[in-house]
Write a protein that holds these residues in place. Structure first.
Motif, PDB file in Angstrom:
ATOM      1  N   LYS A  82      15.545 -54.974  16.002  1.00 16.73           N
ATOM      2  CA  LYS A  82      14.500 -55.954  16.294  1.00 16.73           C
ATOM      3  C   LYS A  82      13.720 -56.380  15.055  1.00 16.73           C
ATOM      4  O   LYS A  82      13.232 -57.493  14.967  1.00 16.73           O
ATOM      5  N   ASP A  83      13.581 -55.493  14.094  1.00 22.26           N
ATOM      6  CA  ASP A  83      12.849 -55.814  12.884  1.00 22.26           C
ATOM      7  C   ASP A  83      13.226 -54.824  11.788  1.00 22.26           C
ATOM      8  O   ASP A  83      13.706 -53.711  12.077  1.00 22.26           O
ATOM      9  N   ILE A  84      13.046 -55.229  10.536  1.00 20.34           N
ATOM     10  CA  ILE A  84      13.287 -54.354   9.383  1.00 20.34           C
ATOM     11  C   ILE A  84      12.131 -54.521   8.409  1.00 20.34           C
ATOM     12  O   ILE A  84      11.858 -55.629   7.937  1.00 20.34           O
ATOM     13  N   LYS A  85      11.456 -53.435   8.116  1.00 22.98           N
ATOM     14  CA  LYS A  85      10.349 -53.458   7.165  1.00 22.98           C
ATOM     15  C   LYS A  85      10.751 -52.689   5.908  1.00 22.98           C
ATOM     16  O   LYS A  85      11.615 -51.819   5.959  1.00 22.98           O
ATOM     17  N   HIS A  86      10.105 -52.993   4.793  1.00 22.94           N
ATOM     18  CA  HIS A  86      10.456 -52.335   3.539  1.00 22.94           C
ATOM     19  C   HIS A  86       9.253 -52.309   2.616  1.00 22.94           C
ATOM     20  O   HIS A  86       8.289 -53.079   2.778  1.00 22.94           O
ATOM     21  N   ASN A  87       9.314 -51.413   1.602  1.00 20.95           N
ATOM     22  CA  ASN A  87       8.252 -51.375   0.596  1.00 20.95           C
ATOM     23  C   ASN A  87       8.614 -52.311  -0.560  1.00 20.95           C
ATOM     24  O   ASN A  87       9.637 -52.994  -0.534  1.00 20.95           O
ATOM     25  N   ASN A  88       7.770 -52.347  -1.585  1.00 21.42           N
ATOM     26  CA  ASN A  88       7.926 -53.340  -2.653  1.00 21.42           C
ATOM     27  C   ASN A  88       9.179 -53.160  -3.488  1.00 21.42           C
ATOM     28  O   ASN A  88       9.783 -54.145  -3.947  1.00 21.42           O
ATOM     29  N   ASP A  89       9.593 -51.913  -3.748  1.00 23.67           N
ATOM     30  CA  ASP A  89      10.767 -51.701  -4.612  1.00 23.67           C
ATOM     31  C   ASP A  89      12.032 -51.388  -3.820  1.00 23.67           C
ATOM     32  O   ASP A  89      13.035 -50.960  -4.385  1.00 23.67           O
ATOM     33  N   PHE A  90      11.986 -51.603  -2.517  1.00 22.58           N
ATOM     34  CA  PHE A  90      13.151 -51.427  -1.639  1.00 22.58           C
ATOM     35  C   PHE A  90      13.701 -49.999  -1.678  1.00 22.58           C
ATOM     36  O   PHE A  90      14.900 -49.783  -1.532  1.00 22.58           O
ATOM     37  N   SER A  91      12.810 -49.041  -1.880  1.00 20.93           N
ATOM     38  CA  SER A  91      13.225 -47.637  -1.839  1.00 20.93           C
ATOM     39  C   SER A  91      13.009 -47.033  -0.459  1.00 20.93           C
ATOM     40  O   SER A  91      13.441 -45.906  -0.202  1.00 20.93           O
ATOM     41  N   ALA A  92      12.354 -47.770   0.433  1.00 15.58           N
ATOM     42  CA  ALA A  92      12.099 -47.283   1.791  1.00 15.58           C
ATOM     43  C   ALA A  92      12.181 -48.440   2.775  1.00 15.58           C
ATOM     44  O   ALA A  92      11.588 -49.500   2.559  1.00 15.58           O
ATOM     45  N   PHE A  93      12.949 -48.227   3.840  1.00 17.33           N
ATOM     46  CA  PHE A  93      13.087 -49.215   4.906  1.00 17.33           C
ATOM     47  C   PHE A  93      12.754 -48.557   6.245  1.00 17.33           C
ATOM     48  O   PHE A  93      12.947 -47.345   6.414  1.00 17.33           O
ATOM     49  N   THR A  94      12.279 -49.353   7.180  1.00 10.69           N
ATOM     50  CA  THR A  94      12.135 -48.904   8.559  1.00 10.69           C
ATOM     51  C   THR A  94      12.837 -49.919   9.453  1.00 10.69           C
ATOM     52  O   THR A  94      12.465 -51.097   9.475  1.00 10.69           O
ATOM     53  N   MET A  95      13.871 -49.459  10.158  1.00 10.77           N
ATOM     54  CA  MET A  95      14.560 -50.313  11.122  1.00 10.77           C
ATOM     55  C   MET A  95      13.960 -50.050  12.499  1.00 10.77           C
ATOM     56  O   MET A  95      13.997 -48.927  12.995  1.00 10.77           O
ATOM     57  N   ILE A  96      13.398 -51.092  13.084  1.00  6.63           N
ATOM     58  CA  ILE A  96      12.814 -50.984  14.422  1.00  6.63           C
ATOM     59  C   ILE A  96      13.857 -51.475  15.420  1.00  6.63           C
ATOM     60  O   ILE A  96      14.323 -52.614  15.343  1.00  6.63           O
ATOM     61  N   VAL A  97      14.202 -50.590  16.361  1.00  8.70           N
ATOM     62  CA  VAL A  97      15.340 -50.872  17.236  1.00  8.70           C
ATOM     63  C   VAL A  97      15.033 -50.550  18.693  1.00  8.70           C
ATOM     64  O   VAL A  97      14.062 -49.848  19.006  1.00  8.70           O
ATOM     65  N   ASN A  98      15.864 -51.086  19.554  1.00  4.94           N
ATOM     66  CA  ASN A  98      15.905 -50.624  20.941  1.00  4.94           C
ATOM     67  C   ASN A  98      16.756 -49.363  20.940  1.00  4.94           C
ATOM     68  O   ASN A  98      17.963 -49.420  20.699  1.00  4.94           O
ATOM     69  N   VAL A 103      14.695 -44.907  11.243  1.00  2.00           N
ATOM     70  CA  VAL A 103      15.028 -45.689  12.435  1.00  2.00           C
ATOM     71  C   VAL A 103      13.962 -45.397  13.488  1.00  2.00           C
ATOM     72  O   VAL A 103      13.768 -44.244  13.883  1.00  2.00           O
ATOM     73  N   GLN A 104      13.268 -46.432  13.916  1.00  7.24           N
ATOM     74  CA  GLN A 104      12.111 -46.285  14.808  1.00  7.24           C
ATOM     75  C   GLN A 104      12.351 -46.989  16.141  1.00  7.24           C
ATOM     76  O   GLN A 104      12.831 -48.121  16.177  1.00  7.24           O
ATOM     77  N   ASP A 105      11.996 -46.301  17.214  1.00  2.00           N
ATOM     78  CA  ASP A 105      12.131 -46.881  18.549  1.00  2.00           C
ATOM     79  C   ASP A 105      11.052 -47.942  18.764  1.00  2.00           C
ATOM     80  O   ASP A 105       9.859 -47.687  18.570  1.00  2.00           O
ATOM     81  N   GLU A 106      11.469 -49.125  19.167  1.00  3.92           N
ATOM     82  CA  GLU A 106      10.542 -50.241  19.361  1.00  3.92           C
ATOM     83  C   GLU A 106       9.485 -49.934  20.421  1.00  3.92           C
ATOM     84  O   GLU A 106       8.308 -50.260  20.252  1.00  3.92           O
ATOM     85  N   GLU A 107       9.884 -49.283  21.497  1.00  2.25           N
ATOM     86  CA  GLU A 107       8.980 -49.063  22.625  1.00  2.25           C
ATOM     87  C   GLU A 107       7.981 -47.946  22.366  1.00  2.25           C
ATOM     88  O   GLU A 107       6.778 -48.116  22.563  1.00  2.25           O
ATOM     89  N   SER A 108       8.457 -46.788  21.901  1.00  2.00           N
ATOM     90  CA  SER A 108       7.583 -45.624  21.738  1.00  2.00           C
ATOM     91  C   SER A 108       6.953 -45.541  20.355  1.00  2.00           C
ATOM     92  O   SER A 108       5.927 -44.887  20.162  1.00  2.00           O
ATOM     93  N   GLY A 109       7.584 -46.173  19.372  1.00  2.00           N
ATOM     94  CA  GLY A 109       7.102 -46.068  17.996  1.00  2.00           C
ATOM     95  C   GLY A 109       7.563 -44.807  17.295  1.00  2.00           C
ATOM     96  O   GLY A 109       7.227 -44.571  16.127  1.00  2.00           O
ATOM     97  N   ASP A 110       8.355 -43.982  17.975  1.00  2.00           N
ATOM     98  CA  ASP A 110       8.847 -42.729  17.391  1.00  2.00           C
ATOM     99  C   ASP A 110      10.000 -43.004  16.423  1.00  2.00           C
ATOM    100  O   ASP A 110      10.884 -43.816  16.709  1.00  2.00           O
ATOM    101  N   LYS A 111       9.988 -42.302  15.287  1.00  2.00           N
ATOM    102  CA  LYS A 111      11.093 -42.372  14.337  1.00  2.00           C
ATOM    103  C   LYS A 111      12.062 -41.246  14.674  1.00  2.00           C
ATOM    104  O   LYS A 111      11.759 -40.086  14.507  1.00  2.00           O
ATOM    105  N   PHE A 112      13.229 -41.630  15.175  1.00  2.00           N
ATOM    106  CA  PHE A 112      14.167 -40.643  15.707  1.00  2.00           C
ATOM    107  C   PHE A 112      15.369 -40.385  14.801  1.00  2.00           C
ATOM    108  O   PHE A 112      16.217 -39.537  15.098  1.00  2.00           O
TER     109      PHE A 112
END
Length: 209
Positions: free
Chosen positions: A129-145, A185-194
């Motif tokens: 659903k979404d992908i977030k990242h920091n400035n130097d692309f060393s960390a990403f968060t994929m928000i998913v169903n 990888v983070q659950d869109e509904e709960s916000g938990d990183k699983f």
């Protein structure tokens, strides 16, 4: 400079693929292979030397295999790169001004962000659903169903993010022995990183499987 960036990206992906295939070697050869792999890793790393006025980027021979020095020089000249030198080990060193390197990094950032948008909107990754990242692309968060993610092959998206993030850091001068990309990888509904994947550790794990 787009052609130069695209060439380097696919070369880096190819290197990782070739590296992961080496994990199929037999256990009896492991001791001698470890020494050879260490030497190979050192020779295949991207080296960046930032001076006061210029920046030098050295690509390993495997990344420019099949490219003539004449073609590389022509492409480099079009991209505003001052000098191209083919070294004795087959590697190639690009010398450019700091302003050209800054432009290169800006175009790499733009390409990476475009790739992220394509991944988010791709029909191949319906759970993302979404992908977030920091400035130097060393960390990403994929928000998913989470349910859709766990019942699909969408986890492969972490590899493209990891490879792109590693490439960006390498060409920005990161130490090849210390850089990393973490993808949560983070659950869109709960916000938990699983789930979490760390590169290049994930590539090394592939070698041992």
């Amino acid at each position: 400079m787009k052609k130069f960036i695209i060439m380097m990206f696919f070369a880096l992906v190819l290197l990782a693929a070739c590296s992961s295939e080496s994990g199929d070697e037999g256990k009896s050869e492991e001791a001698s292979a470890n020494t050879e792999e260490t030497d190979k890793d050192n020779s295949e790393s991207v080296n960046v030397d930032k001076g006061l006025l210029n920046v030098e980027i050295t690509l390993p021979a495997s990344m420019v295999e099949g490219e003539s020095i004449e073609d590389l020089e022509t492409e480099a000249k079009e991209d505003g790169i001052k000098k191209v030198t083919k070294n004795d080990d087959g590697s190639v060193t690009y010398k450019m001004s700091k302003s050209t390197h800054k432009e290169l990094m800006a175009e790499m950032e733009e390409s990476l962000k475009d790739s992220i948008e394509e991944t988010k909107n791709s029909e191949d990754y319906v759970s993302i659903k979404d992908i977030k990242h920091n400035n130097d692309f060393s960390a990403f968060t994929m928000i998913v169903n989470k349910s859709d993610y766990e019942n699909s092959m969408d986890g492969f998206a972490t590899m493209s993010l990891g490879m792109a993030g590693m490439m960006y850091q390498l060409f920005d001068g990161a130490d090849p022995d210390e850089y990393s990309v973490t993808i949560a990888v983070q659950d869109e509904e709960s916000g938990d990183k699983f789930d979490e994947v760390v590169y290049p550790d994930a590539l090394e794990d592939m070698e041992t499987e």
